[in-house]
Design an enzyme around this catalytic site. Structure first.
Site, PDB file in Angstrom:
ATOM      1  N   SER A 140       0.866  -1.184   0.000  1.00 18.70           N
ATOM      2  CA  SER A 140       0.000   0.000   0.000  1.00 18.70           C
ATOM      3  C   SER A 140       0.897   1.227   0.000  1.00 18.70           C
ATOM      4  CB  SER A 140      -0.867   0.015   1.267  1.00 18.70           C
ATOM      5  OG  SER A 140      -1.548   1.251   1.377  1.00 18.70           O
ATOM      6  N   TYR A 153      -2.490  -1.298  10.253  1.00 17.36           N
ATOM      7  CA  TYR A 153      -2.504  -1.571   8.807  1.00 17.36           C
ATOM      8  C   TYR A 153      -1.208  -1.057   8.171  1.00 17.36           C
ATOM      9  CZ  TYR A 153      -4.079  -1.514   3.920  1.00 17.36           C
ATOM     10  OH  TYR A 153      -4.185  -1.724   2.563  1.00 17.36           O
TER      11      TYR A 153
END
Ligand code: NAP
Length: 263
Positions: A140, A153
């Protein structure tokens, strides 16, 4: 039908949805045999089976190394090799550190980071035997630049970025490449779950505004980057975090150029 992945076998985790499914469909269009791993088979996967006969879906959880090793074995038995791995299985999580429950932290690390580690661990012996392979981890942009309220995350995805670089360093001499694809905000079911809740409307608008292209991304746009990295066109690209985020982390914008008349 193209042929940029002709004669290649691609194992894709998270293949039933979003970015993983887009990769499965795009790679199949380019001639690859697809082995899809996900928690459950869904309608989209049936659609893929109607497009190509070189597809195999194996239901299971990426937090099980045994499941992933079994999938590699089945892929080799059915199609003869594993040339490409895409690790798109993942889950979201949010919260500043003091608010993240230990179990939630553990789950996001288990799925996003350990799941990716298990995928690579399962596939690498086969790729070493072949002395070739391309691994595309799906990290990401938040694994490269930290963003507000994303502690667990973001940590899991930063782990994926550096794990990918280690794989590139350790296995490069065997003809195995590894790169981390780092998406920005892409319209998928995961995106819907988080950003299409009513109370997130202002946050969503702000993220769109900070995405320099002024829009969210499409799963196909990620699949096209993954396709390049997976294919022989990227034969000299390894150990990279490839950010595909519409400019989200390029820098801050404060409306200065708009003020100067640039619209
Ligand atoms: P998605 O549509 O939710 O797809 C993820 C898939 O992974 C789902 O089918 C999910 O199944 C599956 N999955 C979750 N946990 C699993 C497990 N333990 N074992 C096997 N499969 C599992 O999400 P996406 O947006 O395409 O995300 C794909 C990857 O891109 C993720 O790693 C995500 O972190 C990353 N990413 C996404 C964005 C974005 O904006 N969409 C941005 C940056 C990075 P269930 O649906 O049943 O849970």
């Amino acid at each position: 039908m193209g042929g940029r992945l002709n004669n290649k076998v691609a194992l894709i985790t998270g293949a039933g949805s979003g970015i993983g499914f887009a990769c499965a469909r795009r790679f199949a269009e380019e001639g690859a045999a697809i082995v899809g791993l996900d928690l459950k088979r869904n309608e989209q996967w049936h659609e893929l089976e109607s497009i190509s006969d070189k597809v195999l879906f194996l239901e299971g959880d990426v937090t099980s190394l045994e499941y992933q090793q079994g999938a590699v074995g089945e892929a080799v038995e059915r199609f003869g090799s594993v040339d490409v791995l895409v690790t798109s299985a993942g889950i979201g999580d949010a919260g500043p550190v003091h608010m993240v429950e230990e179990a939630a932290w553990q789950r996001v690390i288990d799925v996003n980071l350990s799941g990716t580690f298990f995928s690579a661990k399962a596939v690498l012996p086969q790729m070493m035997q072949q002395r070739s392979g391309s691994i595309v981890t799906v990290a990401s942009c938040e694994g490269v630049v930290a963003t507000e309220g994303g502690s667990s995350y973001n940590a899991s995805k930063a782990g994926v970025v550096n794990l990918s670089k280690n794989i590139a360093i350790d296995y490069g001499r065997m003809g195995i490449r590894c790169n981390a694809l780092c998406p920005g905000f892409i319209e998928t079911p995961m995106f819907d779950d988080v950003l299409n809740q009513e109370f997130m409307a202002d946050v969503k608008a702000d993220i769109r505004a900070q995405t320099k292209l002024g829009r969210f991304g499409e799963p196909l746009e990620m699949a096209n980057v993954a396709l390049f990295l997976a294919s022989d066109e990227a034969s000299f690209v390894t150990g990279q975090a490839i950010v595909a985020d519409g400019g989200y982390i390029a820098g801050h914008s404060h409306g200065i150029v708009e003020m100067m008349g640039l619209t």
